[in-house]
Scaffold this active site. Structure first.
Site, PDB file in Angstrom:
ATOM      1  N   TYR A  63       0.871  -1.185   0.000  1.00 19.82           N
ATOM      2  CA  TYR A  63       0.000   0.000   0.000  1.00 19.82           C
ATOM      3  C   TYR A  63       0.906   1.232   0.000  1.00 19.82           C
ATOM      4  O   TYR A  63       1.476   1.602   1.019  1.00 19.82           O
ATOM      5  CB  TYR A  63      -0.907  -0.022   1.229  1.00 19.82           C
ATOM      6  CG  TYR A  63      -1.888   1.123   1.366  1.00 19.82           C
ATOM      7  CD1 TYR A  63      -2.060   2.085   0.376  1.00 19.82           C
ATOM      8  CD2 TYR A  63      -2.666   1.247   2.503  1.00 19.82           C
ATOM      9  CE1 TYR A  63      -2.977   3.121   0.515  1.00 19.82           C
ATOM     10  CE2 TYR A  63      -3.588   2.277   2.658  1.00 19.82           C
ATOM     11  CZ  TYR A  63      -3.729   3.212   1.663  1.00 19.82           C
ATOM     12  OH  TYR A  63      -4.629   4.241   1.817  1.00 19.82           O
ATOM     13  N   ILE A 108      -8.785   0.730  -5.899  1.00 21.46           N
ATOM     14  CA  ILE A 108      -9.257   0.594  -4.522  1.00 21.46           C
ATOM     15  C   ILE A 108      -9.561   2.000  -4.029  1.00 21.46           C
ATOM     16  O   ILE A 108      -8.665   2.855  -4.028  1.00 21.46           O
ATOM     17  CB  ILE A 108      -8.184  -0.075  -3.633  1.00 21.46           C
ATOM     18  CG1 ILE A 108      -7.858  -1.475  -4.156  1.00 21.46           C
ATOM     19  CG2 ILE A 108      -8.636  -0.110  -2.172  1.00 21.46           C
ATOM     20  CD1 ILE A 108      -6.644  -2.140  -3.500  1.00 21.46           C
ATOM     21  N   LYS A 139      -0.955  -1.160  -4.342  1.00 23.48           N
ATOM     22  CA  LYS A 139      -2.049  -0.184  -4.399  1.00 23.48           C
ATOM     23  C   LYS A 139      -1.371   1.172  -4.492  1.00 23.48           C
ATOM     24  O   LYS A 139      -0.693   1.614  -3.559  1.00 23.48           O
ATOM     25  CB  LYS A 139      -2.900  -0.299  -3.131  1.00 23.48           C
ATOM     26  CG  LYS A 139      -3.864   0.822  -2.920  1.00 23.48           C
ATOM     27  CD  LYS A 139      -4.855   0.416  -1.848  1.00 23.48           C
ATOM     28  CE  LYS A 139      -5.268   1.569  -0.958  1.00 23.48           C
ATOM     29  NZ  LYS A 139      -5.663   2.776  -1.658  1.00 23.48           N
TER      30      LYS A 139
HETATM   31  O1  NGF Z   1      -8.800   8.263   1.469  1.00 24.52           O
HETATM   32  C1  NGF Z   1      -7.760   8.302   0.881  1.00 24.52           C
HETATM   33  C2  NGF Z   1      -6.636   9.054   1.471  1.00 24.52           C
HETATM   34  N1  NGF Z   1      -7.545   7.755  -0.306  1.00 24.52           N
HETATM   35  C3  NGF Z   1      -8.559   6.917  -0.914  1.00 24.52           C
HETATM   36  C4  NGF Z   1      -8.009   5.554  -1.125  1.00 24.52           C
HETATM   37  O2  NGF Z   1      -6.801   5.580  -1.828  1.00 24.52           O
HETATM   38  C5  NGF Z   1      -7.796   5.027   0.298  1.00 24.52           C
HETATM   39  C6  NGF Z   1      -9.121   7.502  -2.171  1.00 24.52           C
HETATM   40  O3  NGF Z   1     -10.190   6.681  -2.536  1.00 24.52           O
HETATM   41  C7  NGF Z   1      -7.912   3.647   0.438  1.00 24.52           C
HETATM   42  O4  NGF Z   1      -7.983   2.926  -0.490  1.00 24.52           O
HETATM   43  C8  NGF Z   1      -7.920   3.147   1.808  1.00 24.52           C
HETATM   44  O5  NGF Z   1      -8.924   3.281   2.488  1.00 24.52           O
HETATM   45  O6  NGF Z   1      -6.900   2.636   2.238  1.00 24.52           O
HETATM   46  C9  NGF Z   1      -9.600   8.926  -1.927  1.00 24.52           C
HETATM   47  O7  NGF Z   1     -10.402   8.995  -0.772  1.00 24.52           O
HETATM   48  C10 NGF Z   1     -10.397   9.463  -3.100  1.00 24.52           C
HETATM   49  O8  NGF Z   1      -9.667   9.302  -4.271  1.00 24.52           O
HETATM   50  C11 NGF Z   1     -10.730  10.929  -2.868  1.00 24.52           C
HETATM   51  O9  NGF Z   1      -9.560  11.712  -2.910  1.00 24.52           O
HETATM   52  O10 NGF Z   1      -6.094   9.833   0.533  1.00 24.52           O
END
Ligand code: NGF
Length: 288
Positions: free
Chosen positions: A133, A202, A161
């Site tokens: 990640y 994801i 990821k």
């Molecule tokens: O929330 C974040 C922090 N990133 C997410 C995702 O990469 C996090 C992204 O969907 C994730 O997968 C996890 O929960 O570990 C963003 O929220 C989205 O693109 C809006 O910016 O950056």
């Protein structure tokens, strides 16, 4: 484990206690309504870095129980406490999770040898597979193409990821590691990442916008770029309003608007004001 994978939200009550009923409803909404291809459990979106080891295990257990094999599950077990990460890796593996993932160790500015030791220690302790990640804008950990190559020498490390906007690095990775799984991490950049050949994505907004994400991904894969771009535009109108109003809190209010008991965020994340709750509800009404 390809396609649109939700970074699963978790429901907490007013006092920050895990709300099992709400978590089960969020899972059902993702599987039954958003029709996503998998769940990524205890990631950033699950507020993982603000909860105890026991709570993480409880969330892994409830999710596995609720999903009943309908979609693949990835357990995010990463922790700066390597012993905790290994303990969680064993726990999730015993539950039958399809793969593990671990955030790059952060805060102490670990050198690359230490990062490599971290990943090999976690994945070599279990009979499972690991997805790195990488989220440099939150962890401060930037790894080069050669460093990814060194991590991937361990065949149990099957992918990454990639929550970053460095699309040159993404393209280089795609070419150099055709056999590894690469997941996009920024939902607002799903289409360009798809064009560069990711295997899936994801993301947090898939909790509410999973169906559009799937359309973008599938149309992008088919080379129907103009159609995909239109849906990315609509999606990004939605995402920009969510980001302006408070990311996780707003997604939870949107889920509530759809009848899901999504609860509140864990402190120190703040509760939304009445005005921002109303805004979140209107985003759901206008965009979902
Ligand atoms: O929330 C974040 C922090 N990133 C997410 C995702 O990469 C996090 C992204 O969907 C994730 O997968 C996890 O929960 O570990 C963003 O929220 C989205 O693109 C809006 O910016 O950056």
């Amino acid at each position: 484990m390809k396609g649109i994978i939700t970074a699963l939200m978790v429901s907490y009550d007013q006092d920050g206690n895990l709300n099992e009923k709400g978590l089960r409803e969020i899972i059902r909404y993702n599987v039954d309504v958003c029709k996503v291809d998998g769940l990524y459990v205890n990631g950033s979106t699950g507020e993982n870095f603000m909860i105890s080891t026991e709570e993480k295990k409880e969330i892994f257990r409830i999710t596995k129980d609720e999903v009943k094999g309908q979609v693949p599950l990835i357990a995010q077990v990463g922790s700066v406490n390597l012993r905790e990460a290994i303990d969680l890796a064993k726990y999730a593996t015993d539950l039958g999770y399809d793969a593990l993932s671990a955030v790059t160790p952060f805060y102490y500015k670990f050198n690359f040898n230490e990062i490599k030791h971290y990943y090999n220690s976690i994945i070599n302790a279990v009979d499972n597979k690991m997805i790195i990640y990488s989220i440099p804008f939150l962890t401060g950990v930037n790894m080069s193409l050669d460093q990814f190559a060194e991590l991937f020498e361990n065949e149990k490390i099957i992918g990454v990821k990639f929550t970053a906007g460095d699309f040159y690095l993404l393209e280089r990775m795609r070419k150099k590691f055709p056999e590894k799984l690469i997941y996009g991490g920024f939902d607002e950049m799903l289409l360009p990442a798809t064009v560069l050949g990711i295997d899936g994505a994801i993301g947090s907004t898939f909790n509410v916008n999973g169906q559009r994400a799937r359309q973008i991904f599938e149309l992008g894969k088919q080379g129907k770029i103009e159609e995909a771009r239109e849906i990315q535009h609509v999606t990004n109108d939605l995402i920009s309003e969510i980001l302006d109003n408070g990311l996780y809190q707003t997604i939870k209010e949107m889920l509530k608007e759809k009848g899901v008991d999504a609860g509140f965020c864990r402190e120190p994340m703040e509760k939304l004001s009445e005005e921002r709750i109303a805004k979140a509800r209107s985003i759901a009404k206008n965009h979902l």
